[in-house]
Design a protein around this motif. Structure first.
Motif, PDB file in Angstrom:
ATOM      1  N   GLN A 189      40.502  43.248  38.546  1.00 39.47           N
ATOM      2  CA  GLN A 189      40.208  44.564  39.099  1.00 39.47           C
ATOM      3  C   GLN A 189      40.838  44.748  40.468  1.00 39.47           C
ATOM      4  OE1 GLN A 189      35.825  44.200  39.214  1.00 39.47           O
ATOM      5  NE2 GLN A 189      35.911  44.769  41.370  1.00 39.47           N
ATOM      6  N   THR A 190      41.075  45.998  40.817  1.00 35.71           N
ATOM      7  CA  THR A 190      41.638  46.343  42.110  1.00 35.71           C
ATOM      8  C   THR A 190      40.509  46.624  43.098  1.00 35.71           C
ATOM      9  OG1 THR A 190      41.777  48.664  41.438  1.00 35.71           O
ATOM     10  CG2 THR A 190      43.723  47.280  41.069  1.00 35.71           C
ATOM     11  N   LYS A 191      40.880  46.792  44.348  1.00 38.70           N
ATOM     12  CA  LYS A 191      39.888  47.072  45.376  1.00 38.70           C
ATOM     13  C   LYS A 191      39.241  48.425  45.124  1.00 38.70           C
ATOM     14  CE  LYS A 191      42.184  44.301  48.935  1.00 38.70           C
ATOM     15  NZ  LYS A 191      42.842  44.298  50.260  1.00 38.70           N
ATOM     16  N   ILE A 226      36.610  44.353  46.899  1.00 37.79           N
ATOM     17  CA  ILE A 226      36.422  44.103  45.477  1.00 37.79           C
ATOM     18  C   ILE A 226      34.930  44.180  45.197  1.00 37.79           C
ATOM     19  CG2 ILE A 226      36.723  42.421  43.617  1.00 37.79           C
ATOM     20  CD1 ILE A 226      39.188  41.392  45.112  1.00 37.79           C
TER      21      ILE A 226
END
Length: 291
Positions: free
Chosen positions: A214-216, A222
């Motif tokens: 996943q991205t920020k 995160i």
């Protein structure tokens, strides 16, 4: 798992050289209360995700031979016994480092190799509870019934939901119900309920794979909530509206309130504490707000 890598900036300068998790409520550090809660629930291995200047937490959960020898020599059997009871057995603690402050989701991910393919409990030490049985024990009872993932929740005034992760409630009872959705820090008019996530989780290990890709999210970090939302697509989440009272010890007011509440709950402290408070004249003096 205990994420303890935070900087504790809201308690500076006290936390300049001492981890916020070691701040005492009466005479026990915050992290000890969280570990006690986990032990009551049957947890046998404790994983700490630490950061720089957190070595004192590892020292706290180790034997201190000089101190124990001194207590024994002075006949301090009660204090010596308490230290012994608080100490996890050899090989029951693990420590790993979160090298950058990239959010709670990242802190959880840092412990992936220690946890492996096992379900795990996640306890945020900032959140302190007065409850019997402990909050995690209440959650474990629900987990034994339904499995999956379990989150502790509590009600707050609707105007306060924008400070928390909030769950959407599905079918179930007042105390235990399916979670149908989650949102991080919604505006009150966009919140699915006034039930907030209270810093206690039981999660399945598949969450690690989701975090790794996943991205920020919110705040450039995160977010664990983002990974849980993805996991919700394939796995059950249960909300447990626990019986008890919470104290957000990440805030100064919450921390001070916790000290008062826990002091009043201690037979060895309560009476003297009330006498000392009465001696300040605060109970009979109008507050500044009402003056």
């Amino acid at each position: 798992m205990f994420p303890v890598a935070g900087l504790g900036t809201r308690f500076l300068p006290a936390t300049k050289a001492m981890p916020k998790e070691m701040l005492p409520v009466v005479d026990r550090p915050l992290i000890q209360y969280a570990v006690d809660e986990a032990r009551e629930a049957g947890i046998e291995h404790f994983v700490f995700v630490t950061g720089r200047n957190k070595g004192v937490i590892e020292d706290h959960f180790d034997k201190q031979f000089e101190l124990e020898a001194t207590l024994a020599a002075r006949g301090k059997a009660a204090a010596l016994g308490e230290l012994s009871r608080d100490l996890p057995s050899a090989g029951r603690t693990s420590f790993t480092r979160q090298q950058e402050p990239l959010g709670l989701g990242h802190a959880v991910w840092c412990a992936r190799d220690i946890v492996g393919d096992n379900p795990f409990a996640l306890l945020l030490p900032d959140m302190l509870f007065q409850s019997k049985p402990g909050v995690l024990k209440q959650m474990m009872d629900a987990y034994d019934d339904v499995g999956g993932n379990v989150i502790a929740v509590e009600e707050v005034p609707m105007q306060d939901v924008s400070s928390y992760g909030v769950v959407a409630r599905g079918a179930g009872t007042d105390r235990s119900f399916a979670i149908s959705g989650m949102v991080e820090k919604p505006k009150p008019d966009m919140a699915p309920s006034n039930l907030i996530i209270s810093g206690r989780y039981i999660l399945q290990p598949q969450v690690f794979d989701l975090i790794s890709t996943q991205t920020k999210g919110a705040g450039g970090e995160i977010q664990l909530t983002d990974a849980m939302l993805k996991l919700l697509e394939t796995q059950r989440f249960t909300g447990v509206k626990y019986a008890g009272r919470s104290f957000d010890c990440g805030s100064k007011v919450g921390f001070l309130t916790a000290n008062i509440a826990f002091a009043l709950d201690r037979d060895d402290v309560r009476d003297d504490f009330l006498t000392a408070v009465d001696g300040l004249g605060l109970l009979s003096t109008p507050s500044r707000r009402s003056a």
